[in-house]
Motif scaffolding. Sequence first.
Motif, PDB file in Angstrom:
ATOM      1  N   GLU A   1      37.363  69.605  44.245  1.00 32.16           N
ATOM      2  CA  GLU A   1      37.810  68.500  45.095  1.00 32.16           C
ATOM      3  C   GLU A   1      37.528  67.196  44.369  1.00 32.16           C
ATOM      4  O   GLU A   1      36.365  66.884  44.070  1.00 32.16           O
ATOM      5  CB  GLU A   1      37.096  68.531  46.443  1.00 32.16           C
ATOM      6  N   TRP A   2      38.583  66.442  44.079  1.00 30.42           N
ATOM      7  CA  TRP A   2      38.404  65.197  43.340  1.00 30.42           C
ATOM      8  C   TRP A   2      39.584  64.274  43.608  1.00 30.42           C
ATOM      9  O   TRP A   2      40.665  64.710  44.009  1.00 30.42           O
ATOM     10  CB  TRP A   2      38.276  65.461  41.841  1.00 30.42           C
ATOM     11  N   ALA A   3      39.344  63.020  43.423  1.00 29.16           N
ATOM     12  CA  ALA A   3      40.410  62.020  43.511  1.00 29.16           C
ATOM     13  C   ALA A   3      40.044  60.855  42.614  1.00 29.16           C
ATOM     14  O   ALA A   3      38.864  60.575  42.378  1.00 29.16           O
ATOM     15  CB  ALA A   3      40.593  61.539  44.949  1.00 29.16           C
ATOM     16  N   VAL A   4      41.060  60.193  42.105  1.00 28.83           N
ATOM     17  CA  VAL A   4      40.859  58.990  41.300  1.00 28.83           C
ATOM     18  C   VAL A   4      41.609  57.851  41.972  1.00 28.83           C
ATOM     19  O   VAL A   4      42.818  57.932  42.202  1.00 28.83           O
ATOM     20  CB  VAL A   4      41.358  59.181  39.853  1.00 28.83           C
ATOM     21  N   LEU A   5      40.871  56.803  42.323  1.00 26.28           N
ATOM     22  CA  LEU A   5      41.475  55.601  42.891  1.00 26.28           C
ATOM     23  C   LEU A   5      41.828  54.669  41.749  1.00 26.28           C
ATOM     24  O   LEU A   5      40.959  54.277  40.971  1.00 26.28           O
ATOM     25  CB  LEU A   5      40.507  54.911  43.850  1.00 26.28           C
ATOM     26  N   ARG A   6      43.097  54.314  41.654  1.00 28.56           N
ATOM     27  CA  ARG A   6      43.543  53.422  40.575  1.00 28.56           C
ATOM     28  C   ARG A   6      44.125  52.146  41.181  1.00 28.56           C
ATOM     29  O   ARG A   6      45.337  51.964  41.245  1.00 28.56           O
ATOM     30  CB  ARG A   6      44.540  54.146  39.683  1.00 28.56           C
ATOM     31  N   PRO A   7      43.229  51.263  41.654  1.00 28.59           N
ATOM     32  CA  PRO A   7      43.719  50.021  42.262  1.00 28.59           C
ATOM     33  C   PRO A   7      44.243  49.046  41.229  1.00 28.59           C
ATOM     34  O   PRO A   7      43.817  49.029  40.076  1.00 28.59           O
ATOM     35  CB  PRO A   7      42.470  49.455  42.953  1.00 28.59           C
ATOM     36  N   SER A   8      45.144  48.203  41.688  1.00 29.30           N
ATOM     37  CA  SER A   8      45.584  47.078  40.883  1.00 29.30           C
ATOM     38  C   SER A   8      44.473  46.033  40.851  1.00 29.30           C
ATOM     39  O   SER A   8      43.352  46.288  41.281  1.00 29.30           O
ATOM     40  CB  SER A   8      46.875  46.510  41.490  1.00 29.30           C
ATOM     41  N   TRP A   9      44.772  44.842  40.388  1.00 27.76           N
ATOM     42  CA  TRP A   9      43.750  43.796  40.249  1.00 27.76           C
ATOM     43  C   TRP A   9      43.234  43.365  41.627  1.00 27.76           C
ATOM     44  O   TRP A   9      43.985  43.252  42.585  1.00 27.76           O
ATOM     45  CB  TRP A   9      44.332  42.610  39.497  1.00 27.76           C
ATOM     46  N   PHE A  10      41.927  43.111  41.701  1.00 23.61           N
ATOM     47  CA  PHE A  10      41.285  42.762  42.969  1.00 23.61           C
ATOM     48  C   PHE A  10      41.598  41.318  43.380  1.00 23.61           C
ATOM     49  O   PHE A  10      41.522  40.397  42.570  1.00 23.61           O
ATOM     50  CB  PHE A  10      39.758  42.873  42.839  1.00 23.61           C
ATOM     51  N   MET A  11      41.875  41.123  44.668  1.00 23.10           N
ATOM     52  CA  MET A  11      41.983  39.771  45.211  1.00 23.10           C
ATOM     53  C   MET A  11      40.651  39.026  45.079  1.00 23.10           C
ATOM     54  O   MET A  11      40.626  37.801  44.927  1.00 23.10           O
ATOM     55  CB  MET A  11      42.416  39.821  46.670  1.00 23.10           C
ATOM     56  N   GLN A  12      39.555  39.767  45.116  1.00 25.71           N
ATOM     57  CA  GLN A  12      38.226  39.154  44.999  1.00 25.71           C
ATOM     58  C   GLN A  12      37.997  38.491  43.649  1.00 25.71           C
ATOM     59  O   GLN A  12      37.030  37.735  43.499  1.00 25.71           O
ATOM     60  CB  GLN A  12      37.143  40.204  45.274  1.00 25.71           C
ATOM     61  N   ASN A  13      38.865  38.756  42.673  1.00 25.82           N
ATOM     62  CA  ASN A  13      38.731  38.078  41.387  1.00 25.82           C
ATOM     63  C   ASN A  13      38.848  36.554  41.515  1.00 25.82           C
ATOM     64  O   ASN A  13      38.409  35.817  40.637  1.00 25.82           O
ATOM     65  CB  ASN A  13      39.803  38.561  40.404  1.00 25.82           C
ATOM     66  N   PHE A  14      39.449  36.107  42.622  1.00 23.12           N
ATOM     67  CA  PHE A  14      39.661  34.672  42.815  1.00 23.12           C
ATOM     68  C   PHE A  14      38.623  34.036  43.741  1.00 23.12           C
ATOM     69  O   PHE A  14      38.713  32.840  44.025  1.00 23.12           O
ATOM     70  CB  PHE A  14      41.072  34.433  43.358  1.00 23.12           C
ATOM     71  N   THR A  15      37.649  34.832  44.200  1.00 24.76           N
ATOM     72  CA  THR A  15      36.678  34.279  45.144  1.00 24.76           C
ATOM     73  C   THR A  15      35.229  34.616  44.803  1.00 24.76           C
ATOM     74  O   THR A  15      34.316  34.084  45.413  1.00 24.76           O
ATOM     75  CB  THR A  15      36.941  34.804  46.574  1.00 24.76           C
ATOM     76  N   GLY A  16      34.990  35.511  43.864  1.00 22.36           N
ATOM     77  CA  GLY A  16      33.632  35.952  43.582  1.00 22.36           C
ATOM     78  C   GLY A  16      33.067  35.351  42.316  1.00 22.36           C
ATOM     79  O   GLY A  16      33.131  34.135  42.095  1.00 22.36           O
ATOM     80  N   ARG A  17      32.514  36.214  41.446  1.00 22.98           N
ATOM     81  CA  ARG A  17      31.897  35.749  40.202  1.00 22.98           C
ATOM     82  C   ARG A  17      32.772  35.998  38.986  1.00 22.98           C
ATOM     83  O   ARG A  17      32.338  35.856  37.850  1.00 22.98           O
ATOM     84  CB  ARG A  17      30.537  36.445  40.028  1.00 22.98           C
TER      85      ARG A  17
END
Length: 313
Positions: free
Chosen positions: A149-165
């Motif tokens: 049982e396995w899965a790989v999450l491959r998200p695009s670029w995070f929106m948080q890149n514009f609000t975090g560090r």
Amino acid sequence: MTDHSTRTGPGTRTGRRNRADRHTPAGHDTLLVTGATGNTGSRIVRRLTALGHPVRAAARRAPELPGAQAVRFDWDDPATHAAALRGAARIYLVPPIGAPDPAAVMLPFLERARTAGVRRAVLLSSSALPAGGPMVGQVHAALPGLFEEWAVLRPSWFMQNFTGRHLHAESIRTDGVIRSATGEGRVGFIDADDIAAVAVRALTDEPPPPVHDLVLTGPQALSYDDIAATLTTVTGRPVHHRPLTYEQLRDRLAAGIPAEFAALLAGLDRAIADGAEDRVTDTVERLTGRPPRSFRDFAEGHVRTAGHAGAGS
């Protein structure tokens, strides 16, 4: 290229405990979340504990998260691995940040995890890194041989890149500028909350989702010019996109990180310019039952939470 992530449907919650019990050894029911203080890990811990799951939150400094057992975990320190794995049935894997070859430390850990009784692994990767590709793509390729049982999450670029560090957030705060080598290329930016919602389904659904390679995006593909315009409108502060060449971005990044990693990151921007990330998938809605958050809604929510018009705060 066919995006198989768009064919998966929501897993059923019916009979979760009974079905899990048939496969889980006595005492092995803990969900281990690595990177538990990060953008996705912290959100996953909150969601799992709210659902009543036993959760072990792992990070280099044992995190204090309500409802979760804290444990110190460092990919580069095998002495921290046994305590993290004890009694764990399922694990969420956040690769070591900035590691040019994460497989070198992750694969021995995953072998150990399988021996310790872990039966399901969910890996955080990137939409830009297919199975067998560079960096965590090597870990992705190895998972089918390690776990049923396995899965790989491959998200695009995070929106948080514009609000975090992130560098983008810092340059917005200091200069009102986003610097990239993406040109007019577009990206299906995604909220970390939506990634966490999918991760919880991948970790807990019985049976597990039938599709292993899950490409996650927001509802729109946006250019960095679009992002800058939205931030300007929402915050009332001028934000501009300043295009760089691949070489300019590579050299700028290399001032703070290893040259090999800087070249890889600059190469990802160049791929965006060539259209590699100009897509949206319906994976979030199919697995969670609700559409992913738009960038405009994300930015407005951040400003409300921050209590002032500081886009990068």
